[in-house]
Structure formats: structure tokens, C-alpha cells
Scaffold this motif. Structure first.
Motif, PDB file in Angstrom:
ATOM      1  N   LEU A 297     -32.003  13.761  21.378  1.00  0.00           N
ATOM      2  CA  LEU A 297     -31.433  14.571  22.463  1.00  0.00           C
ATOM      3  C   LEU A 297     -30.534  15.667  21.901  1.00  0.00           C
ATOM      4  O   LEU A 297     -30.557  16.809  22.365  1.00  0.00           O
ATOM      5  CB  LEU A 297     -30.640  13.694  23.433  1.00  0.00           C
ATOM      6  CG  LEU A 297     -31.478  12.792  24.337  1.00  0.00           C
ATOM      7  CD1 LEU A 297     -30.582  11.917  25.190  1.00  0.00           C
ATOM      8  CD2 LEU A 297     -32.401  13.628  25.220  1.00  0.00           C
ATOM      9  N   ARG A 298     -29.754  15.315  20.881  1.00  0.00           N
ATOM     10  CA  ARG A 298     -28.874  16.316  20.272  1.00  0.00           C
ATOM     11  C   ARG A 298     -29.682  17.435  19.645  1.00  0.00           C
ATOM     12  O   ARG A 298     -29.369  18.604  19.784  1.00  0.00           O
ATOM     13  CB  ARG A 298     -28.030  15.669  19.179  1.00  0.00           C
ATOM     14  CG  ARG A 298     -26.822  15.027  19.712  1.00  0.00           C
ATOM     15  CD  ARG A 298     -25.774  14.915  18.612  1.00  0.00           C
ATOM     16  NE  ARG A 298     -24.768  13.992  19.076  1.00  0.00           N
ATOM     17  CZ  ARG A 298     -24.439  12.869  18.460  1.00  0.00           C
ATOM     18  NH1 ARG A 298     -25.003  12.559  17.319  1.00  0.00           N
ATOM     19  NH2 ARG A 298     -23.546  12.078  18.977  1.00  0.00           N
ATOM     20  N   GLU A 299     -30.725  17.020  18.956  1.00  0.00           N
ATOM     21  CA  GLU A 299     -31.565  17.995  18.262  1.00  0.00           C
ATOM     22  C   GLU A 299     -32.236  18.941  19.263  1.00  0.00           C
ATOM     23  O   GLU A 299     -32.203  20.160  19.109  1.00  0.00           O
ATOM     24  CB  GLU A 299     -32.609  17.209  17.449  1.00  0.00           C
ATOM     25  CG  GLU A 299     -33.750  18.010  16.861  1.00  0.00           C
ATOM     26  CD  GLU A 299     -33.328  18.749  15.606  1.00  0.00           C
ATOM     27  OE1 GLU A 299     -32.518  18.184  14.866  1.00  0.00           O
ATOM     28  OE2 GLU A 299     -33.819  19.889  15.396  1.00  0.00           O
ATOM     29  N   ARG A 303     -31.811  22.996  19.825  1.00  0.00           N
ATOM     30  CA  ARG A 303     -32.922  23.966  19.806  1.00  0.00           C
ATOM     31  C   ARG A 303     -32.927  24.816  21.071  1.00  0.00           C
ATOM     32  O   ARG A 303     -33.117  26.023  21.017  1.00  0.00           O
ATOM     33  CB  ARG A 303     -34.254  23.213  19.710  1.00  0.00           C
ATOM     34  CG  ARG A 303     -34.450  22.571  18.354  1.00  0.00           C
ATOM     35  CD  ARG A 303     -35.791  21.892  18.346  1.00  0.00           C
ATOM     36  NE  ARG A 303     -35.921  21.016  17.192  1.00  0.00           N
ATOM     37  CZ  ARG A 303     -36.917  20.165  17.033  1.00  0.00           C
ATOM     38  NH1 ARG A 303     -37.869  20.085  17.944  1.00  0.00           N
ATOM     39  NH2 ARG A 303     -36.973  19.413  15.959  1.00  0.00           N
ATOM     40  N   LEU A 304     -32.709  24.159  22.217  1.00  0.00           N
ATOM     41  CA  LEU A 304     -32.707  24.928  23.469  1.00  0.00           C
ATOM     42  C   LEU A 304     -31.538  25.910  23.462  1.00  0.00           C
ATOM     43  O   LEU A 304     -31.648  27.043  23.916  1.00  0.00           O
ATOM     44  CB  LEU A 304     -32.582  23.991  24.669  1.00  0.00           C
ATOM     45  CG  LEU A 304     -33.813  23.127  24.943  1.00  0.00           C
ATOM     46  CD1 LEU A 304     -33.545  22.190  26.106  1.00  0.00           C
ATOM     47  CD2 LEU A 304     -35.032  24.005  25.255  1.00  0.00           C
ATOM     48  N   VAL A 313     -27.317  26.963  28.893  1.00  0.00           N
ATOM     49  CA  VAL A 313     -28.100  25.734  28.800  1.00  0.00           C
ATOM     50  C   VAL A 313     -27.168  24.583  29.126  1.00  0.00           C
ATOM     51  O   VAL A 313     -26.027  24.561  28.681  1.00  0.00           O
ATOM     52  CB  VAL A 313     -28.651  25.519  27.378  1.00  0.00           C
ATOM     53  CG1 VAL A 313     -29.507  24.265  27.323  1.00  0.00           C
ATOM     54  CG2 VAL A 313     -29.458  26.709  26.947  1.00  0.00           C
ATOM     55  N   ALA A 314     -27.665  23.639  29.927  1.00  0.00           N
ATOM     56  CA  ALA A 314     -26.823  22.495  30.269  1.00  0.00           C
ATOM     57  C   ALA A 314     -27.667  21.237  30.223  1.00  0.00           C
ATOM     58  O   ALA A 314     -28.883  21.296  30.281  1.00  0.00           O
ATOM     59  CB  ALA A 314     -26.247  22.677  31.667  1.00  0.00           C
ATOM     60  N   ALA A 341     -39.483  27.515  24.950  1.00  0.00           N
ATOM     61  CA  ALA A 341     -38.819  26.205  25.074  1.00  0.00           C
ATOM     62  C   ALA A 341     -39.823  25.085  24.803  1.00  0.00           C
ATOM     63  O   ALA A 341     -39.515  24.110  24.123  1.00  0.00           O
ATOM     64  CB  ALA A 341     -38.216  26.054  26.465  1.00  0.00           C
ATOM     65  N   LEU A 342     -41.054  25.251  25.326  1.00  0.00           N
ATOM     66  CA  LEU A 342     -42.096  24.241  25.069  1.00  0.00           C
ATOM     67  C   LEU A 342     -42.342  24.113  23.574  1.00  0.00           C
ATOM     68  O   LEU A 342     -42.390  23.015  23.022  1.00  0.00           O
ATOM     69  CB  LEU A 342     -43.415  24.663  25.726  1.00  0.00           C
ATOM     70  CG  LEU A 342     -43.621  24.355  27.192  1.00  0.00           C
ATOM     71  CD1 LEU A 342     -44.990  24.857  27.635  1.00  0.00           C
ATOM     72  CD2 LEU A 342     -43.522  22.853  27.420  1.00  0.00           C
TER      73      LEU A 342
END
Ligand code: C2E
Ligand code: CA
Ligand code: CA
Length: 683
Positions: A297-299, A303-304, A313-314, A341-342
């Protein structure tokens, strides 16, 4: 020399060093969850904090020395030394922070930090331009460096270990680390001052500039103000951000979104909103473990984050993220961003040498074409579901046909708001039975909504809507207050009922949840031991660090915690052992099949044994038949709850039952539930 050492380690100097080290470690936490652009600000803050502590401890320490000559400071040189300390701290923190768990990084960071400390102290004394001048004895300076290094290494190592392995002791660990750091600072300061032999000097070149005592006064006040401010900033940041990824939370994002739509309205422009939901995240949690899940999740968050501008981004929750494109994007801009994003989410994440692959499904809405501000997230969600339904790893723009059913939801939501305001909601209470004796020991509070047109609306219908549209917070607040009020009313009437409430994932993320519960308990003068919070297994297992922190704070209040629907989520046993829970509730689905399925019996008996070995109470919910009742008692289940004993009932009905035995079944209420009986006051 010893004379110089003792008084130079003043209590005030130590306090300043400690405050600085504590603030520095706090700021480092913010820095570690965001290793991209704005991280620089936190790194700077942490370095400024540390340098200020180091430097002001020197000023204060020297002021305490009984020197035979007047000491003064050159303002420019003093600031220069402080700047040097700050730069050196940045360097050592940058080295130490990048995954400080690795021993090598810890040592390198500590070595640098110790060098910074000792060199700062030497430069500081040099900047005083004393006459006849200091000759530095190598061994003494080396000892100071070793002491500082040892303290820094222990502190950095402890801080990293506590964060990784025992997040529930985070604050205590941080305080101990800060203590080690401040000890390292003052001990090396004592050694360096001793080595400098200030007593054999005869004069200071800057005695006509800033006198030592004025400087000490100025520095004390200034440092305390600066350090408190940095600590406050860090704490504010923690409230606004998701603790796992460091991204803004939903509240902050909604504010940004509202501003963006206002600007769009003013300029007749557009705003695009992307809702990114990971595909196949659950299996990662299951096969790699929760810590690995957190790392993924952090990674993905990082990236996002690198795709979008700051604050755009949230993390919406779980494995869901929101991405905002303000400034009038075209449809192509939005789909281009979705494609990027994909692509960035589906790059493999390396975890402990293995590769984990997730993809994502993205729903896109354009404002104002696709709906008003209040519906944007829901519409993006509808579009995301269509993308997921078509196999995932794709994006989809919102279309009106995606919300058949959504209109009813919005209407229900509107009605629910009104219901909350006008008191149409009520709590029902379902008794919990002590299995060995068959006595009633407590109750679970369940929400009921008597809709003026639709009749009784089930919480399984309206709770998810309240969660989805952000109304669950107010609903939960009402619940917390109402339950405490009811416990008080019963208590005054002589009935000491233990009550369990259900907390949803969104409530757990409310920063003020614990304070709110504490306040309600206090306002109604209720013993916290009478309240239990039920949290479903899947939620409890989700965001490891944050959950443990909240559970700890609730337990500190004196409230008990129960893991609801146990057996339906995926528990990590080692993690479960760390959670301060006191109860497991076997999910209804296992109880339902007890009489017919060997598997269900195995699960139920395994859960009961597991609970026993972890020293937890176990409750079975949804007991409907005598057969289930018998099996569960044989297995040694502690408490039972279900229609066999009683359906959820109004507070009044429960009180009547307790006091006059007018109830669904002849059953005793445990005698400890009664204080002194005065039934008349109860109903
Ligand atoms: P839950 O926490 O698992 O609550 C137990 C549900 O099982 C309740 O349904 C209860 O009425 C039902 N139940 C109890 N015994 C039996 C039985 O013997 N047979 C059957 N078939 N059902 C039984 P209810 O009240 O409809 O609540 C459903 C869910 O809604 C709850 O599940 C809980 O997740 C949620 N919920 C209810 N009230 C609240 C609330 O105040 N806050 C939150 N966040 N969620 C709530
Ligand atoms: Ca429950
Ligand atoms: Ca349950």
C-alpha cells in the motif's frame, strides 16, 4: 576538568536536548511515510529541531560555568555553528531514515550524527575565540565521539525496531529513544567542555557582543518556542494524514475537492476525479502477511503520489485511493492519467525478495458533467465497480445508467440525515448469556430505524450507506452518547448492564473517536468497564499500526474490545496475540451449520480453543436452536447470543424483563447486574 563537567550538564540543557530529540523523532515519522518531494520540509524540520537542541544545550551549559572572565557571543558565528549543526543533522538523518531497520544504516547514521554532535561542540567553543586558546586532547575528544555514537546508535535502532515490531509502544519507544539521544548529547558535551579546559582560558574575544547570560535566556525561550511549534506541526500533520501511507485522509481530500469544484464553477472549467481500487490486494495480505500488505500500500501510494501534484492524492480507505485533476482537464487528460495510474500500479512490488503483483480498477467522474460535488465520490465508485466487474485492470468513465439503485440510495441517505436530526433512530439491545449458568450478563446495542414510509429499515442496509457517504461518523457519535446515556439510566435504576457497541472502519479512522468515547463516559458518569467495542475481524486486521494504536488507547480508557464476526476474515495469529482484545465472537455462519456440518463444528471448537489459549473470552452469536446451544456449551463457549434466548429488544423491554421477569424466556439476570432494585425508576 571534573569541575567543568559537572555543572555543564544542567537540567535545563538536558530538557532542551530531550525536547529537541523527541521533536526530531516525531518529525522523522512524518518524513518516513513520504519519501518524495514534500519530505524535504520534514527532513529540514527534524534537522532544525536536533541542531537547536544540541546548540542550545551548549549555550545553557556554558552559562552555568563559573568562569573567571566574561564570556560573549558573536551573533554571526553562533548562527553559523547552528547552521552547520542543522546541515550535518540533515545528512545523518537522510542516511538513517532510509529504512533504518538495516543495522548498517543505523550505524552509519549514528556515526555521522555523533560526528555532527562533537564537531558542532568543538566549532561552538572555537567560535568563542578564547584566549590563550584551546588545545584539544585527541583521546578525550575520541571518547566524546564514542559516547555520542553509542547513544545515537541505540536510539536510532530502538526507534526503528519499535516502529517495525511493536507499534503499540510507539510513543513510549520514542520517549526512550529521545532520552538516549539527549543523554548522548549532554554526556559528549560534558566531555568536550572538560577537554577544552575553559578554566585555564583568560578572556573571550566577543565579551562586548552578546553576553552569555542574555544569550542563554534568549536561547532557552526561543528554543522552547521553536521546538514546541515543530512538535505541534508534526502532530497536526499526523491528524490530517493516513498513518500508513502518509497521504491526506478523506476529510482533507474532500476539502481540496470542494475548493477545486468552486474554482471550476467560477471559471466554468472542469475537475476530474479518479477512484483507484486495487485488484487482488486481499490475496497479497493472505499469502505475504499484513506487514507485506502494508508495504505494498505504501509503495502504490508513493507511485500514485508521483503522478499527481501535492495534496491531490488521498487514501480513501483499505486499498482505495482518490486522485484529483483540477485546472480544467479534458476527457483525454483524465483518461491519460487513468492509463498512467494503471500502468504504475501494475508494476510488481518487491517484498522480501519475492514479487507481488496487483492491478487496479479505476472509476472516473468529470465535474460538473457527472454530478454535484456531494455525489462525485459515489459516482466514481459506481464507475470503478463497472471497471472491476469487467475483469479489472482497466478504467471506466461514469455513466448515468450505472446508478440505478443509487438514486434510491441517495434518497435513503437524505432520509437518514433527517432521521438522525429528528431522533427516528433507536437502539435495541440483544442480551448475552453466560453459557455455564444461563444468566444474562450484558447486551449488544444494535441500531434500529423506523422509517416513516418504509417501516423498519435494517442496519445491514443503512449502515453501509452511511459508511459510503460519510454519515457513519455522526451516526456513531449519536450511538456512543446514546449508549452511555442508557447505561446510566439503567444504572440509576439498579441494573448494571454491560453493553457492547459496534464500531465501523470509518469510525476507527476518526481522529477523535477515543476522546469522544471518553467524553461520553464522563458526561454520563459511566464506568468504562461497562462498555465493550465490537470491531469486525477484517477491520481489526486491516491497518496494523493504526489499529493497534486505537485499540491501545481504548483499552487505556478502560473499555474492552471484542473481535466480531471472527472466522470470516483472515487473522494473523501473531498479530491477534498483540492486539489488546478481551473477546472473540464466533461468526453466525459457523453457528448456523453446527448441527449439520462437521467443518463448522471443527471451526467453532478450534476458535474456542484458540480463544482459551490466548486467554480471551469467546461469544457465539446467532444461536437459534437447542442443538446449537448444547454443542456450544459442550465446546466450552463462554457466552451465547441469539434468537433462542432473545431477539434484540428496546431498552424498556429489557429493563422490564430484568426487573419483573416479563420476557421472552424465563431466565435469570446475573445478580451482580443489580445494585439495589428500584424497578419503578427503570421504565
Ligand atoms: P452484527 O454485529 O454481527 O450483529 C448481530 C446481528 O445478528 C444483528 O442483526 C442481530 O439482530 C442478528 N442476530 C442475533 N441473533 C440472531 C439469531 O439467532 N439469528 C439470526 N438470524 N440473526 C441474529 P442486525 O441488528 O440486523 O445488525 C446487523 C449488522 O448491522 C450487525 O451485525 C452490525 O454489523 C451492523 N450494525 C448494527 N448496529 C450497528 C451500529 O450501531 N453501528 C455499526 N457500526 N454497525 C451496526
Ligand atoms: Ca456485533
Ligand atoms: Ca457479528
Amino acid at each position: 576538568m571534573t569541575e567543568a563537567f559537572a555543572p555543564s550538564v544542567t537540567a535545563l540543557g538536558f530538557v532542551l536536548a530531550f525536547l529537541a530529540a523527541f521533536a526530531m523523532l516525531d518529525l522523522v515519522k512524518r518524513l518516513e511515510s513520504r519519501l518524495d518531494g514534500p519530505a524535504f520540509g520534514w527532513l529540514a524540520g527534524a534537522s532544525v529541531a536536533f541542531a537547536t537542541g544540541l546548540w542550545s544545550a551548549l549555550v545553557v551549559g556554558i552559562d552555568q560555568l563559573n568562569l573567571s572572565y566574561a564570556l560573549g557571543y558573536h551573533p554571526g558565528l553562533s548562527v553559523g555553528v547552528w547552521l552547520f549543526a542543522a546541515m550535518f543533522s540533515s545528512l545523518s538523518l537522510a542516511v538513517a531514515c532510509r529504512r533504518a531497520t538495516a543495522a548498517a544504516r543505523c550505524l552509519a547514521g549514528a556515526g555521522l550524527m555523533a560526528s555532527g554532535v562533537v564537531v558542532t561542540q568543538i566549532l561552538f567553543l572555537g567560535a568563542l575565540s578564547l584566549r590563550p586558546g584551546i588545545t584539544w586532547p585527541g583521546p578525550a575528544v575520541g571518547t566524546a565521539w564514542l559516547c555520542a555514537g553509542l547513544g545515537c546508535a541505540c536510539a536510532l535502532w530502538l526507534h526503528a525496531e519499535v516502529r517495525a515490531r511493536a507499534p503499540r509502544y510507539l510513543m513510549a519507544g520514542q520517549a526512550v529513544s529521545a532520552l538516549m539521544l539527549s543523554t548522548a548529547i549532554v554526556v559528549s558535551q560534558g566531555l568536550v567542555l572538560g577537554a577544552a579546559g575553559l578554566d585555564v582560558q583568560t578572556s573571550s574575544a566577543w565579551q562586548d557582543r552578546v553576553p552569555a547570560d542574555s544569550m542563554a535566556m534568549l536561547v532557552t525561550v526561543g528554543s522552547i518556542a521553536l521546538l514546541s511549534m515543530l512538535l505541534l506541526l508534526s502532530q497536526l500533520e499526523a491528524r490530517w494524514r493516513d498513518s500508513l501511507t502518509g497521504l491526506p485522509n478523506r476529510q482533507i481530500f474532500e476539502g481540496t475537492l470542494a475548493q477545486a469544484t468552486q474554482r471550476a464553477d467560477a471559471s466554468q472549467g472542469r475537475v476530474a476525479l479518479l477512484l483507484v481500487n486495487l485488484d487482488g490486494f486481499k490475496p497479497i495480505n493472505e499469502s505475504f502477511g499484513h506487514r507485506a500488505g502494508d508495504r505494498v500500500l505504501r509503495e502504490i501510494a508513493a507511485r500514485l503520489r508521483s503522478l499527481a501534484q501535492a495534496h491531490m492524492v488521498a487514501r480513501l480507505g483499505g486499498d482505495e485511493f482518490l486522485l484529483l485533476i483540477p485546472d480544467n482537464p479534458s476527457i483525454e487528460d483524465a483518461s491519460g492519467m487513468a492509463a498512467r495510474a494503471l500502468a504504475s500500479t501494475c508494476l510488481p512490488c518487491r517484498i522480501d525478495g519475492r514479487e507481488a503483483i496487483v492491478t487496479s480498477s479505476i472509476g472516473i467522474v468529470m465535474y460538473p458533467q457527472h454530478g454535484a460535488l456531494s455525489t462525485l465520490i459515489a459516482h466514481a465508485d459506481a464507475a470503478m465497480r463497472v471497471a472491476k466487474g469487467s475483469g479489472g485492470a482497466t478504467y471506466c468513465f461514469f455513466e448515468a445508467r450505472m446508478i440505478s439503485g443509487l438514486r434510491e440510495q441517495t434518497e435513503l441517505l437524505r432520509d437518514l440525515r433527517r432521521a438522525l436530526a429528528q431522533g427516528e433512530l433507536e437502539l435495541y439491545y440483544q442480551p448475552k448469556i453466560h453459557a455455564p449458568t444461563g444468566e444474562i450478563t450484558g447486551a449488544e446495542a444494535l441500531m434500529r430505524w423506523q422509517h416513516p414510509k418504509l417501516g423498519m429499515v435494517s442496519p445491514t442496509l443503512f449502515i453501509p450507506i452511511a459508511e459510503r457517504y460519510g454519515l457513519i461518523g455522526s451516526l456513531g457519535n449519536w450511538l456512543i452518547d446514546e449508549v452511555c446515556r442508557q447505561i446510566r439510566v439503567w444504572r440509576d435504576g439498579g441494573l448494571r448492564m454491560r453493553v457492547a457497541i459496534n464500531l465501523s472502519v470509518h469510525q476507527l479512522r476518526q481522529p477523535d473517536l477515543v476522546e469522544r468515547i471518553g467524553r461520553a463516559l464522563r458526561d454520563h458518569d459511566v464506568n468504562p468497564g461497562l462498555l465493550t467495542c465490537e470491531i469486525t475481524e477484517s477491520v481489526a486486521m486491516e491497518d496494523a499500526e493504526g489499529t493497534i494504536a486505537i485499540f491501545n488507547r481504548l483499552t487505556q480508557l478502560g473499555v474492552s474490545i471484542s473481535i466480531d464476526d471472527f472466522g470470516t476474515g483472515h487473522s494473523s495469529l501473531s498479530y491477534l496475540r498483540k492486539l489488546p482484545t478481551s473477546e472473540l465472537k464466533i461468526d453466525r455462519s459457523f453457528v448456523l451449520d453446527l448441527e449439520t456440518s462437521e467443518d463448522a463444528r471443527k471451526v467453532a471448537s478450534a476458535v474456542i480453543n484458540l480463544a482459551k489459549s490466548l486467554d480471551l473470552k469467546v461469544v457465539a452469536e446467532g444461536v437459534e436452536t437447542e442443538g446449537q446451544n448444547k454443542i456450544l456449551r459442550e465446546f466450552g463457549c463462554d457466552q451465547l447470543q441469539g434468537f433462542l434466548f432473545a431477539k434484540p429488544m428496546s431498552a424498556k423491554a429489557l429493563a422490564l424483563w430484568a426487573m419483573d421477569d416479563v420476557g421472552p424466556r424465563t431466565m435469570n439476570f446475573r445478580s451482580s447486574l443489580f445494585k439495589e432494585t428500584c424497578a419503578a425508576e427503570l421504565v
